[in-house]
Scaffold this motif. Structure first.
Motif, PDB file in Angstrom:
ATOM      1  N   VAL A  83     -28.275 -66.167-108.897  1.00 48.74           N
ATOM      2  CA  VAL A  83     -28.397 -66.667-107.522  1.00 48.74           C
ATOM      3  C   VAL A  83     -28.653 -68.168-107.537  1.00 48.74           C
ATOM      4  CG1 VAL A  83     -29.839 -66.608-105.443  1.00 48.74           C
ATOM      5  CG2 VAL A  83     -29.126 -64.469-106.514  1.00 48.74           C
ATOM      6  N   GLY A  84     -29.500 -68.621-108.467  1.00 47.01           N
ATOM      7  CA  GLY A  84     -29.774 -70.048-108.575  1.00 47.01           C
ATOM      8  C   GLY A  84     -28.538 -70.854-108.930  1.00 47.01           C
ATOM      9  N   VAL A  85     -27.630 -70.263-109.704  1.00 47.44           N
ATOM     10  CA  VAL A  85     -26.378 -70.929-110.031  1.00 47.44           C
ATOM     11  C   VAL A  85     -25.398 -70.867-108.857  1.00 47.44           C
ATOM     12  CG1 VAL A  85     -24.346 -70.821-111.536  1.00 47.44           C
ATOM     13  CG2 VAL A  85     -26.628 -70.516-112.505  1.00 47.44           C
ATOM     14  N   SER A  86     -25.400 -69.757-108.151  1.00 50.78           N
ATOM     15  CA  SER A  86     -24.377 -69.502-107.125  1.00 50.78           C
ATOM     16  C   SER A  86     -24.608 -70.277-105.833  1.00 50.78           C
ATOM     17  CB  SER A  86     -24.317 -68.004-106.813  1.00 50.78           C
ATOM     18  OG  SER A  86     -23.996 -67.254-107.960  1.00 50.78           O
ATOM     19  N   LEU A  87     -25.857 -70.431-105.427  1.00 53.83           N
ATOM     20  CA  LEU A  87     -26.124 -71.087-104.145  1.00 53.83           C
ATOM     21  C   LEU A  87     -25.607 -72.522-104.091  1.00 53.83           C
ATOM     22  CD1 LEU A  87     -29.647 -69.748-103.078  1.00 53.83           C
ATOM     23  CD2 LEU A  87     -27.408 -69.187-102.128  1.00 53.83           C
ATOM     24  N   PRO A  88     -25.823 -73.352-105.120  1.00 53.60           N
ATOM     25  CA  PRO A  88     -25.216 -74.693-105.074  1.00 53.60           C
ATOM     26  C   PRO A  88     -23.689 -74.647-105.023  1.00 53.60           C
ATOM     27  CG  PRO A  88     -26.952 -74.609-106.728  1.00 53.60           C
ATOM     28  CD  PRO A  88     -26.711 -73.204-106.285  1.00 53.60           C
ATOM     29  N   VAL A  89     -23.089 -73.659-105.678  1.00 59.09           N
ATOM     30  CA  VAL A  89     -21.631 -73.499-105.612  1.00 59.09           C
ATOM     31  C   VAL A  89     -21.198 -73.202-104.184  1.00 59.09           C
ATOM     32  CG1 VAL A  89     -19.686 -72.077-106.367  1.00 59.09           C
ATOM     33  CG2 VAL A  89     -21.437 -72.763-108.016  1.00 59.09           C
ATOM     34  N   LEU A  90     -21.906 -72.278-103.539  1.00 58.43           N
ATOM     35  CA  LEU A  90     -21.581 -71.911-102.158  1.00 58.43           C
ATOM     36  C   LEU A  90     -21.694 -73.115-101.227  1.00 58.43           C
ATOM     37  CD1 LEU A  90     -22.815 -68.670-100.382  1.00 58.43           C
ATOM     38  CD2 LEU A  90     -22.814 -70.852 -99.195  1.00 58.43           C
ATOM     39  N   ILE A  91     -22.825 -73.824-101.307  1.00 57.27           N
ATOM     40  CA  ILE A  91     -23.046 -74.966-100.418  1.00 57.27           C
ATOM     41  C   ILE A  91     -22.044 -76.077-100.715  1.00 57.27           C
ATOM     42  CG2 ILE A  91     -24.693 -76.710 -99.675  1.00 57.27           C
ATOM     43  CD1 ILE A  91     -25.387 -73.867 -98.794  1.00 57.27           C
ATOM     44  N   GLY A  92     -21.816 -76.342-101.995  1.00 57.41           N
ATOM     45  CA  GLY A  92     -20.897 -77.418-102.362  1.00 57.41           C
ATOM     46  C   GLY A  92     -19.486 -77.169-101.868  1.00 57.41           C
TER      47      GLY A  92
END
Length: 408
Positions: A83-92
């Motif tokens: 989740v910590g890796v995925s959230l910046p991907v989603l926002i970016g």
């Protein structure tokens, strides 16, 4: 002496920061993005962390052995990391311009499509539980088909949106060939569940794109023929369908055993559940942290919680389609509708398997099931969806407001 100039200096800038007048990249993104859709996504991710924490002890016990001891919350802490890796991907990705997001998705479709082919090459693809769906070694394994889904959908949406500009192009035939190629590669893995998702989204995009009814009728007529052919010539589909329709009470393991165990786990908690960590039936459930996590939720949090989750998934899909009702950009309409359809179909299939309404397909529940490939790929898809639903309300004012302003 204070002449009030600071109101237009630092203090004025601080007042604007975070307000509707904030035109920084982050401020623009926050005010233009669909915050309701973003909130629903965060809610599903939060539910997923609770669900993985509940399912982790059962899976840890199942996969522990004499040589390997897995701690009860092993899968939960790994999911927190994903989740910590995925959230910046989603926002970016959700902050990208539409044109850049489209180009990236087309390039991604070509790249992950090639990887989907590499999976089938002996010595390259990694086999897990009798299926070749992964690339990589050890910790870095990933599933190309998960990443291909959002990129493929955006690519097909882009091609179909060209119909109004290039009427002579055989776009329906081109997208059919693309979908058929992906379906063949998936069935060779084998992965019949993902094949259904790709085919369903493609059909929905054809309908939204205004494909003639005669062509749609022909494709719909091919569907039962395709299922019949899969049953006759595709062993994996035949085994799953036979196990679902013709149950052998003496069989200890198999597709019907999995769906029966899932149904028993789902209903064992009643309406309100046994409470977090108090479930016991889940310890007999295969893949409790991935394919059958919805059943674990039913046991520990109750059928009411399951219905709330189903409503959350429905709210995401309805939110997107309602927002697209007045969308004038053909590409954004198709891309957002296709991504929402993929999200909804995957959730529906996963919940149908857990409730015993469909044969076992190995389908994860979006944002809730454990898995790095699934979480990152879904974040890419949701980031693209937020990009294509992003709007600046000041650019689309009501014509009545304009007229009143002009009259004054």
């Amino acid at each position: 002496m204070n002449d009030g100039s600071d109101e237009h200096g630092l203090r004025g800038r601080l007042k604007e920061r975070g307000g509707r007048g904030d035109r920084s990249p982050l401020g623009t993104w926050f005010w233009d993005t669909d915050r309701v859709l973003l909130l629903l996504t965060f809610a599903l991710i939060a539910v997923g962390l609770l669900a993985v924490a509940a399912a982790s002890p059962a899976s840890a016990m199942r996969y522990s052995g004499e040589q390997l001891k897995i701690t009860p919350l092993y899968y939960f802490w790994r999911q927190v990391m994903w989740v910590g890796v995925s959230l910046p991907v989603l926002i970016g990705i959700s902050m990208l311009p539409v044109d850049l997001a489209r180009r990236g998705a087309v390039i991604g479709a070509a790249g992950f499509g090639t990887m989907l082919l590499l999976v089938l090459i002996p010595g390259v693809g990694v086999e897990v539980n009798g299926a070749k769906r992964w690339l990589g070694v050890g910790f870095s394994q990933f599933q190309p088909s998960e990443f291909l889904k959002p990129c493929f959908i955006v690519t097909v949406a882009w091609l179909l949106s060209l119909r109004s500009k290039e009427e002579g192009l055989p776009l329906t035939a081109i997208t059919f060939a693309m979908t058929a190629l992906v379906a063949v590669l998936l069935m060779l893995q084998p992965d019949f569940g993902q094949t259904i998702v790709f085919a369903t989204v493609w059909m929905v995009l054809l309908m939204i794109a205004g494909t003639p009814m005669r062509t749609l009728a022909a494709f719909f007529a091919m569907a039962p023929l395709g299922i019949g052919a899969a049953y006759l010539f595709y062993g994996t589909a035949r085994a799953r369908i036979d196990a679902f329709l013709f149950r052998d009470p003496n069989e200890a393991e198999g597709a019907h055993f999995q769906t029966d165990a899932a149904h028993a786990t789902l209903t064992s908690g009643g309406w309100t559940g046994t409470g977090p960590g108090a479930g016991t039936v889940k310890f007999g459930l295969p893949e409790a942290h991935t394919d059958y996590i919805f059943s674990v939720i039913g046991e520990e949090f109750g059928l009411i919680a399951c219905m709330v989750i189903a409503v959350l998934f429905l709210a995401v899909v309805v939110r997107v389609f309602v927002k697209m009702l007045d969308e004038e950009d053909g590409f954004k309409l198709l891309a957002a509708s296709g991504l929402a359809t993929q999200f909804g179909v995957q959730a529906l299939v996963s919940m149908a398997v857990n409730t015993g309404l469909a044969p076992s397909k190995g389908m994860t529940l979006p944002f809730i099931s454990y898995g790095g490939s699934s979480m990152i790929a879904l974040s890419i898809g949701m980031g693209l969806l937020l990009t294509f639903t992003r709007r600046n309300p000041f650019l689309l004012r009501s014509p009545y407001v304009t007229r009143w302003g002009a009259a004054s």
